[in-house]
Design a protein around this motif. Sequence first.
Motif, mmCIF file in Angstrom:
data_model
loop_
_atom_site.group_PDB
_atom_site.id
_atom_site.type_symbol
_atom_site.label_atom_id
_atom_site.label_comp_id
_atom_site.label_asym_id
_atom_site.label_seq_id
_atom_site.Cartn_x
_atom_site.Cartn_y
_atom_site.Cartn_z
ATOM 1 N N ALA A 141 2.832 -4.527 -87.000
ATOM 2 C CA ALA A 141 2.888 -3.125 -86.582
ATOM 3 C C ALA A 141 3.782 -2.888 -85.374
ATOM 4 N N GLN A 142 4.153 -3.950 -84.652
ATOM 5 C CA GLN A 142 5.013 -3.816 -83.473
ATOM 6 C C GLN A 142 6.251 -4.703 -83.685
ATOM 7 N N PRO A 143 7.349 -4.116 -84.182
ATOM 8 C CA PRO A 143 8.520 -4.892 -84.625
ATOM 9 C C PRO A 143 9.067 -5.882 -83.609
ATOM 10 N N TYR A 144 8.949 -5.574 -82.326
ATOM 11 C CA TYR A 144 9.553 -6.435 -81.313
ATOM 12 C C TYR A 144 8.516 -7.263 -80.540
ATOM 13 N N TYR A 145 7.297 -7.309 -81.069
ATOM 14 C CA TYR A 145 6.241 -8.047 -80.362
ATOM 15 C C TYR A 145 6.510 -9.548 -80.405
ATOM 16 N N ALA A 146 6.708 -10.088 -81.597
ATOM 17 C CA ALA A 146 6.970 -11.518 -81.776
ATOM 18 C C ALA A 146 7.474 -11.739 -83.194
ATOM 19 N N LYS A 147 8.019 -12.929 -83.424
ATOM 20 C CA LYS A 147 8.514 -13.256 -84.760
ATOM 21 C C LYS A 147 7.409 -13.790 -85.667
ATOM 22 N N GLY A 148 6.421 -14.441 -85.072
ATOM 23 C CA GLY A 148 5.339 -15.023 -85.868
ATOM 24 C C GLY A 148 4.317 -15.693 -85.003
ATOM 25 N N LEU A 149 3.628 -16.679 -85.559
ATOM 26 C CA LEU A 149 2.566 -17.357 -84.827
ATOM 27 C C LEU A 149 3.091 -18.178 -83.651
ATOM 28 N N ALA A 150 4.241 -18.832 -83.837
ATOM 29 C CA ALA A 150 4.748 -19.752 -82.819
ATOM 30 C C ALA A 150 4.966 -19.075 -81.477
ATOM 31 N N ASP A 151 5.555 -17.880 -81.488
ATOM 32 C CA ASP A 151 5.765 -17.165 -80.219
ATOM 33 C C ASP A 151 4.699 -16.103 -79.989
ATOM 34 N N GLY A 152 3.984 -15.702 -81.046
ATOM 35 C CA GLY A 152 2.952 -14.680 -80.902
ATOM 36 C C GLY A 152 1.703 -15.191 -80.207
ATOM 37 N N PHE A 153 1.284 -16.424 -80.498
ATOM 38 C CA PHE A 153 0.091 -16.988 -79.862
ATOM 39 C C PHE A 153 0.234 -17.069 -78.340
ATOM 40 N N PRO A 154 1.296 -17.703 -77.820
ATOM 41 C CA PRO A 154 1.404 -17.776 -76.356
ATOM 42 C C PRO A 154 1.581 -16.414 -75.703
ATOM 43 N N LYS A 155 2.299 -15.499 -76.359
ATOM 44 C CA LYS A 155 2.494 -14.172 -75.775
ATOM 45 C C LYS A 155 1.170 -13.431 -75.654
ATOM 46 N N LEU A 156 0.348 -13.511 -76.689
ATOM 47 C CA LEU A 156 -0.949 -12.845 -76.652
ATOM 48 C C LEU A 156 -1.857 -13.481 -75.610
ATOM 49 N N TYR A 157 -1.816 -14.802 -75.482
ATOM 50 C CA TYR A 157 -2.659 -15.494 -74.518
ATOM 51 C C TYR A 157 -2.282 -15.125 -73.089
ATOM 52 N N TYR A 158 -0.988 -15.102 -72.808
ATOM 53 C CA TYR A 158 -0.540 -14.781 -71.448
ATOM 54 C C TYR A 158 -0.810 -13.331 -71.077
ATOM 55 N N SER A 159 -0.786 -12.435 -72.055
ATOM 56 C CA SER A 159 -0.978 -11.015 -71.747
ATOM 57 C C SER A 159 -2.440 -10.588 -71.747
ATOM 58 N N GLU A 160 -3.263 -11.210 -72.596
ATOM 59 C CA GLU A 160 -4.639 -10.742 -72.722
ATOM 60 C C GLU A 160 -5.685 -11.842 -72.571
ATOM 61 N N GLY A 161 -5.261 -13.099 -72.475
ATOM 62 C CA GLY A 161 -6.212 -14.200 -72.354
ATOM 63 C C GLY A 161 -6.914 -14.489 -73.668
ATOM 64 N N LEU A 162 -7.925 -15.336 -73.614
ATOM 65 C CA LEU A 162 -8.658 -15.709 -74.827
ATOM 66 C C LEU A 162 -9.336 -14.517 -75.482
ATOM 67 N N SER A 163 -9.749 -13.542 -74.679
ATOM 68 C CA SER A 163 -10.442 -12.375 -75.243
ATOM 69 C C SER A 163 -9.541 -11.588 -76.188
ATOM 70 N N GLY A 164 -8.226 -11.671 -75.961
ATOM 71 C CA GLY A 164 -7.305 -10.956 -76.833
ATOM 72 C C GLY A 164 -7.355 -11.442 -78.273
ATOM 73 N N PHE A 165 -7.666 -12.726 -78.456
ATOM 74 C CA PHE A 165 -7.713 -13.287 -79.802
ATOM 75 C C PHE A 165 -8.952 -12.820 -80.572
ATOM 76 N N TYR A 166 -10.002 -12.446 -79.823
ATOM 77 C CA TYR A 166 -11.249 -12.064 -80.479
ATOM 78 C C TYR A 166 -11.614 -10.607 -80.211
ATOM 79 N N ARG A 167 -10.613 -9.810 -79.892
ATOM 80 C CA ARG A 167 -10.821 -8.395 -79.627
ATOM 81 C C ARG A 167 -11.425 -7.680 -80.839
ATOM 82 N N GLY A 168 -11.016 -8.091 -82.020
ATOM 83 C CA GLY A 168 -11.480 -7.418 -83.233
ATOM 84 C C GLY A 168 -12.488 -8.202 -84.045
ATOM 85 N N LEU A 169 -13.196 -9.160 -83.416
ATOM 86 C CA LEU A 169 -14.109 -9.999 -84.182
ATOM 87 C C LEU A 169 -15.249 -9.200 -84.809
ATOM 88 N N PHE A 170 -15.873 -8.298 -84.031
ATOM 89 C CA PHE A 170 -16.997 -7.538 -84.573
ATOM 90 C C PHE A 170 -16.556 -6.591 -85.690
#
Length: 310
Positions: A141-170
């Motif tokens: 949904a965000q064309p310039y966020y990342a290319k995939g998992l390789a660069d998306g995982f570290p970017k999400l971790y640095y910006s939101e921490g571990l909670s960012g990965f489980y924001r939508g768990l419920f």
Amino acid sequence: MKEVEGRRVCREFSAGYYALCTVGGMLSAGTTHLAITPLDVLKVNMQVNPIKYSGISSGFSILWREQGPSSLWRGWSGKLFGYGVQGGFKFGLYEYFKKFYSDLLEGHTRSSIYFLSSASAQVFADIALCPFEAVKVRVQAQPYYAKGLADGFPKLYYSEGLSGFYRGLFPLWGRNLPFSMIMFSTFEHSVNFIYQNIIQRRKEDCSRTQQLGVTCLAGYTAGAVGTLVSNPADNIVSSLYNKKADNILQAVKNIGFGNLFIRSLPVRITIVGPVITLQWFFYDTIKLLSGLPTSGGLNNRQLEEAELST
């Protein structure tokens, strides 16, 4: 099927059997979800920006024109690996919990066993999926966020921490738990109905082709019914991951209660029906090639007990 049973690579309900089911679930879920990545990209954009992406054909046209054909495959790695991991947990643990609850809760209805088994398996499957889904939805949904998992995982971790990965768990549980419970139960009952009332033969007496045909018919039915139940939560997941809302209540308010049920429903039905059908087909093909019977339906002992009780 006697010649098939003679070449079984493992006994049913053994550790090897559950490992085989896990690998079968990973391969079937990962490959099928990878194949429908373009439809998933469109679905996510329709949920996040419904005014711009108002229809299937027009939505594809806009994505192609504005972002190029490669945009239709954004998030493919999240689909392949994320849903592969989820599928392994979902199918492998479902087989385990079905045996566990059947032994533990003797005398209970088959539906209650199916519901409990699928819900238990899905809880763990979604915990495994959630980090992959968090990155995938942002990439799509965000064309310039990342290319995939390789660069998306570290970017999400640095910006939101571990909670960012489980924001939508419920919300993910809210989407997938009802879907999984309805899907597995509908599949099991559909398989049994087809053998008893349409084919009127025991599964063990049917050919491989007949067994796989039953699997596909029951799989499509299960996918279509499950989609209707899970659509509201699927819209909420996309809204939360793309920061269109800060919490579930705000997401519901922004989307509108009625829109929760109909937004992106046509494209989800287009996606989910064939995907679930192919997942069951690949999963049961792996079982057959390993000398095991296909999924669902009552075995000979259960059929005899059912006949005696009627």
